[in-house]
Design a protein around this motif. Structure first.
Motif, PDB file in Angstrom:
ATOM      1  N   GLY A 250      20.690 -30.838  40.487  1.00  0.00           N
ATOM      2  CA  GLY A 250      19.368 -30.658  39.910  1.00  0.00           C
ATOM      3  C   GLY A 250      18.559 -31.939  39.930  1.00  0.00           C
ATOM      4  O   GLY A 250      19.056 -33.009  40.284  1.00  0.00           O
ATOM      5  N   THR A 252      15.128 -33.892  37.667  1.00  0.00           N
ATOM      6  CA  THR A 252      14.240 -33.866  36.505  1.00  0.00           C
ATOM      7  C   THR A 252      12.817 -33.559  36.943  1.00  0.00           C
ATOM      8  O   THR A 252      12.297 -34.170  37.884  1.00  0.00           O
ATOM      9  CB  THR A 252      14.281 -35.220  35.782  1.00  0.00           C
ATOM     10  OG1 THR A 252      15.634 -35.510  35.412  1.00  0.00           O
ATOM     11  CG2 THR A 252      13.418 -35.205  34.531  1.00  0.00           C
ATOM     12  N   VAL A 253      12.202 -32.576  36.268  1.00  0.00           N
ATOM     13  CA  VAL A 253      10.827 -32.185  36.603  1.00  0.00           C
ATOM     14  C   VAL A 253      10.004 -32.122  35.320  1.00  0.00           C
ATOM     15  O   VAL A 253      10.530 -31.810  34.248  1.00  0.00           O
ATOM     16  CB  VAL A 253      10.783 -30.817  37.318  1.00  0.00           C
ATOM     17  CG1 VAL A 253      11.474 -30.895  38.665  1.00  0.00           C
ATOM     18  CG2 VAL A 253      11.416 -29.724  36.446  1.00  0.00           C
ATOM     19  N   LEU A 255       7.404 -30.688  32.481  1.00  0.00           N
ATOM     20  CA  LEU A 255       7.161 -29.352  31.955  1.00  0.00           C
ATOM     21  C   LEU A 255       5.761 -29.273  31.356  1.00  0.00           C
ATOM     22  O   LEU A 255       5.305 -30.214  30.695  1.00  0.00           O
ATOM     23  CB  LEU A 255       8.160 -29.019  30.843  1.00  0.00           C
ATOM     24  CG  LEU A 255       9.595 -28.682  31.237  1.00  0.00           C
ATOM     25  CD1 LEU A 255      10.411 -28.433  29.976  1.00  0.00           C
ATOM     26  CD2 LEU A 255       9.646 -27.461  32.144  1.00  0.00           C
ATOM     27  N   GLY A 270      12.349 -31.004  32.195  1.00  0.00           N
ATOM     28  CA  GLY A 270      13.561 -30.204  32.244  1.00  0.00           C
ATOM     29  C   GLY A 270      14.301 -30.499  33.528  1.00  0.00           C
ATOM     30  O   GLY A 270      13.944 -31.433  34.264  1.00  0.00           O
ATOM     31  N   VAL A 271      15.336 -29.703  33.820  1.00  0.00           N
ATOM     32  CA  VAL A 271      16.126 -29.914  35.037  1.00  0.00           C
ATOM     33  C   VAL A 271      15.972 -28.704  35.948  1.00  0.00           C
ATOM     34  O   VAL A 271      16.393 -27.591  35.608  1.00  0.00           O
ATOM     35  CB  VAL A 271      17.619 -30.136  34.695  1.00  0.00           C
ATOM     36  CG1 VAL A 271      18.447 -30.200  35.985  1.00  0.00           C
ATOM     37  CG2 VAL A 271      17.792 -31.411  33.894  1.00  0.00           C
ATOM     38  N   ALA A 272      15.358 -28.941  37.099  1.00  0.00           N
ATOM     39  CA  ALA A 272      15.194 -27.876  38.087  1.00  0.00           C
ATOM     40  C   ALA A 272      16.445 -27.792  38.951  1.00  0.00           C
ATOM     41  O   ALA A 272      16.921 -28.808  39.480  1.00  0.00           O
ATOM     42  CB  ALA A 272      13.971 -28.144  38.961  1.00  0.00           C
ATOM     43  N   ASP A 291      15.602 -22.246  39.067  1.00  0.00           N
ATOM     44  CA  ASP A 291      15.651 -22.153  37.604  1.00  0.00           C
ATOM     45  C   ASP A 291      15.466 -23.542  37.008  1.00  0.00           C
ATOM     46  O   ASP A 291      15.902 -24.553  37.593  1.00  0.00           O
ATOM     47  CB  ASP A 291      16.994 -21.591  37.133  1.00  0.00           C
ATOM     48  CG  ASP A 291      17.161 -20.109  37.461  1.00  0.00           C
ATOM     49  OD1 ASP A 291      16.152 -19.458  37.785  1.00  0.00           O
ATOM     50  OD2 ASP A 291      18.304 -19.618  37.391  1.00  0.00           O
ATOM     51  N   VAL A 292      14.840 -23.597  35.842  1.00  0.00           N
ATOM     52  CA  VAL A 292      14.662 -24.870  35.145  1.00  0.00           C
ATOM     53  C   VAL A 292      15.436 -24.816  33.833  1.00  0.00           C
ATOM     54  O   VAL A 292      15.148 -23.967  32.974  1.00  0.00           O
ATOM     55  CB  VAL A 292      13.174 -25.166  34.866  1.00  0.00           C
ATOM     56  CG1 VAL A 292      13.028 -26.483  34.106  1.00  0.00           C
ATOM     57  CG2 VAL A 292      12.397 -25.229  36.176  1.00  0.00           C
ATOM     58  N   LEU A 294      16.390 -25.796  30.211  1.00  0.00           N
ATOM     59  CA  LEU A 294      15.671 -26.384  29.080  1.00  0.00           C
ATOM     60  C   LEU A 294      16.607 -26.834  27.960  1.00  0.00           C
ATOM     61  O   LEU A 294      16.295 -27.779  27.230  1.00  0.00           O
ATOM     62  CB  LEU A 294      14.666 -25.381  28.509  1.00  0.00           C
ATOM     63  CG  LEU A 294      13.632 -24.805  29.480  1.00  0.00           C
ATOM     64  CD1 LEU A 294      12.765 -23.779  28.774  1.00  0.00           C
ATOM     65  CD2 LEU A 294      12.779 -25.920  30.074  1.00  0.00           C
ATOM     66  N   ILE A 324      17.030 -21.192  30.158  1.00  0.00           N
ATOM     67  CA  ILE A 324      16.383 -21.524  31.423  1.00  0.00           C
ATOM     68  C   ILE A 324      14.988 -20.912  31.483  1.00  0.00           C
ATOM     69  O   ILE A 324      14.667 -19.954  30.766  1.00  0.00           O
ATOM     70  CB  ILE A 324      17.211 -21.052  32.640  1.00  0.00           C
ATOM     71  CG1 ILE A 324      17.264 -19.512  32.667  1.00  0.00           C
ATOM     72  CG2 ILE A 324      18.604 -21.654  32.618  1.00  0.00           C
ATOM     73  CD1 ILE A 324      17.781 -18.954  33.982  1.00  0.00           C
ATOM     74  N   ARG A 326      12.719 -19.081  34.248  1.00  0.00           N
ATOM     75  CA  ARG A 326      12.796 -18.462  35.579  1.00  0.00           C
ATOM     76  C   ARG A 326      11.521 -17.672  35.838  1.00  0.00           C
ATOM     77  O   ARG A 326      11.233 -16.698  35.122  1.00  0.00           O
ATOM     78  CB  ARG A 326      14.011 -17.541  35.676  1.00  0.00           C
ATOM     79  CG  ARG A 326      14.112 -16.779  36.993  1.00  0.00           C
ATOM     80  CD  ARG A 326      15.332 -15.897  37.031  1.00  0.00           C
ATOM     81  NE  ARG A 326      16.559 -16.686  37.073  1.00  0.00           N
ATOM     82  CZ  ARG A 326      17.793 -16.149  36.981  1.00  0.00           C
ATOM     83  NH1 ARG A 326      17.938 -14.836  36.823  1.00  0.00           N
ATOM     84  NH2 ARG A 326      18.847 -16.939  37.041  1.00  0.00           N
TER      85      ARG A 326
END
Length: 346
Positions: A250, A252-253, A255, A270-272, A291-292, A294, A324, A326
């Protein structure tokens, strides 16, 4: 009839008398300055620690094909020869020669190595060795005296002192994983100090010196003793530090604020999920690329490091809940982590 002399006159007469305790030499003798008293107390605290801990600090020389493959420091933590040093000092070597302040050289073997915390546990041959005690690093406070003992640049049994500059730092290990709860100190450290102890005035080891910020002055780091105690226990029991994995890669992206608000979590990222390993817990839980993540069991996941930290050994084989995002909708998925394996299989 004799008249009684008033008490205040007696006191006045006594104060003006030349008693031996009021001699000129006594009156001229200066009392110790407060700074001198404090300096003496500081010196006594440091020297007491060095006298007590110094014999347990050793030079560590990893051996590869019976040849020295580097040098660092280490500290013996039990009378049967358990010895802590840095993983980057050992560099994967299984044997080392350790030398104490008395010049005696003894053989040591690696019990376990954990690059993720930059710690390695060895056992030195022989018994009745001088040893130090691992203390509770949670009791440390900023500004507390910190004493480092080691072999910087090959100068054996060197002592430096400073203070605990900060607590709870994070430092990235060579494995890429963040080491949590790192102690920052301004006690001078140099190459060769690695693996040596950071000691409190109580005489207990509160950290294992691990890194220096090159080009900076007074910014040095030590792995907290509580982390070291955990790693030692894991290495003795299992020969490795167990950590959980769900089989994803994953990144980090950021939000949108509305997403964090809807999730009820203090998150800005969050983590994509970038990839899902085949036949992994993530595959079985129907986690998809894109999916991200959370949260894990309700604990916020604000970045890949949070996810790695939360997937500790206690969660191996235990069902956890991933929150997550989605395609714009939040979902919760149960997943059962398995033990993460390193590249060398340990």
């Amino acid at each position: 009839m004799l008249e009684r002399t008033p008490s205040y006159l007696l006191h006045s007469a006594n104060s003006s008398s030349n008693s031996p305790s009021d001699s000129p030499s006594e009156r001229q003798r200066p009392s110790p300055a407060p700074d001198e008293v404090l300096l003496d107390a500081y010196s006594h605290a440091v020297t007491s620690v060095v006298d007590g801990i110094g014999p347990a600090v050793v030079r560590v020389e990893p051996q590869v094909s019976r040849r020295m493959a580097g040098m660092g420091s280490g500290v013996i933590i039990s009378p049967d020869g358990l010895l802590l040093t840095n993983s980057h000092v050992m560099q994967g070597a299984r044997d080392a020669m350790v030398t104490g302040p008395d010049g005696r050289a003894i053989h040591a073997q690696t019990i376990g190595d954990d690059p993720d915390t930059d710690l390695a546990l060895l056992r030195a041959s022989g018994g009745g060795l001088p040893f130090a005690t691992l203390g509770n690093s949670k009791l440390l406070k900023r500004g507390q005296i910190a004493i480092a003992i080691g072999n910087p640049l090959g100068f054996e049994s060197t002592v430096t002192a400073g203070v605990v500059s900060a607590l709870g730092r994070s430092l990235r290990a060579k494995s890429g994983r963040l080491i949590d709860d790192v102690i920052q100190t301004d006690a001078a450290l140099n190459p060769g100090n690695s693996g040596g102890p950071l000691v409190a005035t109580s005489g207990e080891v509160v950290g294992i010196n691990t890194a220096v910020i090159m080009g900076a002055q007074g910014i040095c780091f030590a792995v907290a003793s509580n982390t070291a105690s955990f790693v030692v226990t894991e290495l003795i029991r299992h020969g490795r530090v167990r950590r959980a994995s769900i089989g994803v890669a994953g990144q980090t992206v950021p939000l949108p604020r509305r997403v964090a608000y809807a999730a009820g979590l203090p998150l800005s990222a969050g983590v994509a999920i970038a990839a899902v390993e085949p036949d992994s817990p993530a595959t079985r839980a129907a986690i998809e690329q894109g999916d991200v993540v959370l949260a894990l069991d309700g604990e916020p996941v604000g970045g890949i490091d949070d996810l790695v930290r939360l997937l500790n050994g206690d969660r191996i084989g235990q069902v956890v809940t991933l929150t997550i995002l989605r395609r714009g909708e939040m979902q919760t998925l149960p997943v059962t982590p398995v033990e993460r394996r390193t590249l060398n299989g340990r």
